[in-house]
Design an enzyme around this catalytic site. Structure first.
Site, PDB file in Angstrom:
ATOM      1  N   ALA A  66       0.724  -0.773   0.317  1.00  0.00           N
ATOM      2  CA  ALA A  66       0.079   0.084  -0.180  1.00  0.00           C
ATOM      3  C   ALA A  66       0.475   1.821  -0.246  1.00  0.00           C
ATOM      4  O   ALA A  66       1.797   1.579   0.368  1.00  0.00           O
ATOM      5  CB  ALA A  66      -0.612  -0.052   1.503  1.00  0.00           C
ATOM      6  N   GLY A 111       0.696  -5.448   0.735  1.00  0.00           N
ATOM      7  CA  GLY A 111      -0.473  -5.435  -0.339  1.00  0.00           C
ATOM      8  C   GLY A 111      -0.465  -6.083  -1.441  1.00  0.00           C
ATOM      9  O   GLY A 111      -1.116  -6.433  -2.277  1.00  0.00           O
ATOM     10  N   GLU A 114      -0.319  -9.591  -0.750  1.00  0.00           N
ATOM     11  CA  GLU A 114      -2.097 -10.145  -0.643  1.00  0.00           C
ATOM     12  C   GLU A 114      -2.788  -9.638  -1.852  1.00  0.00           C
ATOM     13  O   GLU A 114      -3.077 -10.677  -1.943  1.00  0.00           O
ATOM     14  CB  GLU A 114      -2.433  -8.758   0.508  1.00  0.00           C
ATOM     15  CG  GLU A 114      -2.096  -9.002   2.334  1.00  0.00           C
ATOM     16  CD  GLU A 114      -2.466  -7.705   2.917  1.00  0.00           C
ATOM     17  OE1 GLU A 114      -1.806  -6.516   2.378  1.00  0.00           O
ATOM     18  OE2 GLU A 114      -2.781  -7.603   4.045  1.00  0.00           O
ATOM     19  N   GLU A 134       4.205  -5.314   7.303  1.00  0.00           N
ATOM     20  CA  GLU A 134       3.902  -3.938   8.031  1.00  0.00           C
ATOM     21  C   GLU A 134       4.589  -3.945   9.695  1.00  0.00           C
ATOM     22  O   GLU A 134       4.167  -2.409   9.756  1.00  0.00           O
ATOM     23  CB  GLU A 134       2.220  -4.552   8.073  1.00  0.00           C
ATOM     24  CG  GLU A 134       2.200  -4.490   6.486  1.00  0.00           C
ATOM     25  CD  GLU A 134       1.600  -5.554   5.400  1.00  0.00           C
ATOM     26  OE1 GLU A 134       2.326  -6.049   6.206  1.00  0.00           O
ATOM     27  OE2 GLU A 134       1.004  -5.874   4.648  1.00  0.00           O
TER      28      GLU A 134
END
Ligand code: COA
Length: 260
Positions: A66, A111, A114, A134
């Site tokens: 992200a 992300g 993911e 993260e």
């Protein structure tokens, strides 16, 4: 449809989405996530497309997570909305009903990992690195990484990857079941397209039901999942493609599937 942050190409029955923000290693900001959502919905509605490939622009990164500029200013409410939005887009990918191949051409972090996990199959370049870093930012995975990772690699490895935050090389990712195949970086897109071509020649309705049986079935009690499988097995018998596939076998020829 026009997209600012990704490229969408069609080649016969195969569509390729390239996340296109190479200056920030293809980090997913809100407009990019929205482009991805719209692209996936467009491809879902396109009966001519049977398989989708997702990759990243450049040779360094698939998606480096992200966008940390957005994360740095999030509030409790915007953070929750952000997580739900990402989860929604990745659910659309997981349940597109057509195989989605992640062609992991470099960093697949946060992300990015993911996103790859939401795809149906994953092929990694031997130079790729995958991880959920993260924790090093004082946050946690928020696009269902804490849920898809243990389902793919088991609870112990998922705990290790999310708690240390340390990325792993492609070979290790293959060993633990996080990616299906590893190929030399220069051969990644050719291999992804070869696999996509193979899948595109299979019966679309059967593939859609197989994806649904596995995705939904693993979340159900075994006996219920078997009932669900039997229902889909019965439904697929209503297709022209079932008649074509079985007839072609008996006539010793290749089937031609039309998706009906
Ligand atoms: N969000 C926003 N920008 C990012 C980013 C992200 N997730 N990942 C990389 N970038 C930007 C960098 O800030 C840098 O921008 P700059 O050129 O304006 O300084 C650019 O992309 C190149 O990255 P850089 O860090 O210089 O490359 P590198 O080869 O030294 O390191 C990584 C590559 C992937 C190891 C490193 O960029 C990194 O750790 N990124 C963050 C990964 C992460 O924590 N993802 C999870 C987020 S929840």
């Amino acid at each position: 449809m026009a997209f600012d942050n990704l490229l969408l190409e069609r080649d016969g029955a195969v569509a390729t989405i390239t996340i296109n923000r190479p200056k920030v290693l293809n980090a997913l900001n809100a407009p990019t996530l929205d482009d991805l959502r719209r692209a996936i919905l467009e491809l879902k509605a396109d009966d001519g497309i049977r398989v989708v490939i997702i990759t990243g622009a450049g040779d360094k990164s698939f998606v480096a997570g992200a966008d940390i500029n957005e994360l740095a200013v999030q509030t409790p409410t915007s953070g929750r909305e952000h997580g739900l939005t990402g989860q929604h887009v990745f659910d659309l990918i997981e349940n597109l009903g057509k195989p989605v191949i992640a062609a992991i051409n470099g960093y697949a972090l946060g992300g990015g990992c993911e996103l790859a996990m939401a795809c149906t199959l994953r092929i990694a370049a031997d130079t790729a690195r995958l991880g959920q870093p993260e924790v090093a930012l004082g946050i946690m995975p928020g696009y269902a990484g804490t849920q898809r990772l243990p389902r793919l690699v088991g609870k112990g490895k998922a705990m290790e990857m999310t708690l240390t935050g340390a990325p792993i090389p492609a070979d290790d990712a293959q060993r633990i079941g996080l990616v299906n195949r590893v190929v030399p970086a220069g051969e990644l897109m050719a291999e992804a397209k070869r696999l996509a071509g193979q899948l595109a020649s299979n019966a679309p309705v059967a593939m859609r039901y197989i994806i649904s049986a596995i995705n939904k079935g693993v979340e159900m009690p075994f006996a219920e999942a078997c009932q669900y499988e039997a229902t889909l097995f019965g439904l697929v018998a209503s297709t022209v493609d079932m008649r074509e596939g079985t007839k072609a076998f008996l006539e010793k020829r290749k089937p031609r599937f039309t998706g009906r």
